[in-house]
Design an enzyme around this catalytic site. Sequence first.
Site, PDB file in Angstrom:
ATOM      1  N   CYS A 189       0.870  -1.175   0.000  1.00 21.48           N
ATOM      2  CA  CYS A 189       0.000   0.000   0.000  1.00 21.48           C
ATOM      3  C   CYS A 189       0.909   1.227   0.000  1.00 21.48           C
ATOM      4  O   CYS A 189       2.128   1.096   0.035  1.00 21.48           O
ATOM      5  CB  CYS A 189      -1.001  -0.012   1.159  1.00 21.48           C
TER       6      CYS A 189
ATOM      7  N   CYS B 134      -1.836   1.242  -4.195  1.00 20.98           N
ATOM      8  CA  CYS B 134      -0.530   1.885  -4.406  1.00 20.98           C
ATOM      9  C   CYS B 134      -0.447   2.510  -5.799  1.00 20.98           C
ATOM     10  O   CYS B 134       0.589   3.003  -6.204  1.00 20.98           O
ATOM     11  CB  CYS B 134       0.630   0.922  -4.156  1.00 20.98           C
TER      12      CYS B 134
ATOM     13  N   CYS C 167       3.348   0.326  -8.270  1.00 22.25           N
ATOM     14  CA  CYS C 167       3.653  -1.097  -8.115  1.00 22.25           C
ATOM     15  C   CYS C 167       4.228  -1.668  -9.406  1.00 22.25           C
ATOM     16  O   CYS C 167       3.545  -1.661 -10.432  1.00 22.25           O
ATOM     17  CB  CYS C 167       2.399  -1.875  -7.736  1.00 22.25           C
TER      18      CYS C 167
END
Length: 139
Positions: A13, A87, A91
Site C-alpha cells: 500500500c 498503491c 507497483c
Amino acid sequence: MTTAPLASVLFVCVHNAGRSQMAAGFLSHLAGDRIEVRSAGSVPGNQVNPAAVEAMKEVGVDISAATPKILTTEAVQASDYVITMGCGDACPIFPGKKYLDWALEDPAGKGVEAVRPIRDEIKTRIEALIAEIDAQQEA
C-alpha cells in the site's frame, strides 16, 4: 528439518502503515511459517498506524514492532503473490506473478472504531488467500 514455505506473498500500500501491515500480521499469524510474508509501501510512512496496531491487538495479533518499508523491485521479484491495496501506478509488474488488487478503505487518520471493519475485511481475505494457496499445493 525445516521445509520451504509453500508460497511468498507481498502486500503493498502507499504508506505501508495500515492495510498492508494488518494483512501481513494476519497472514503470519494464521499461516505461520508455511507462507513467507512481506509488506512494503511506495511512499512508506514514519510508523505503523497506532489505530491499526490497537485494532490488531484486540484480535490477538501484535504488529507493534512492524515498521514501514520501501517497495523494492527485489521484493516483487521474490514474491509469488503481489497484493496491492491502493498503491496506484507505483507497483512494478513482472510476468509470472499473481497480482491481486484489494480495494480496501484507507485507515489513515481514522480511529480504532473505524479501523475494525477494515481489519475484519482483511482477515476474511487472508483466510481465503490461505485456502487458495493450500488448494494449489494439493493440486
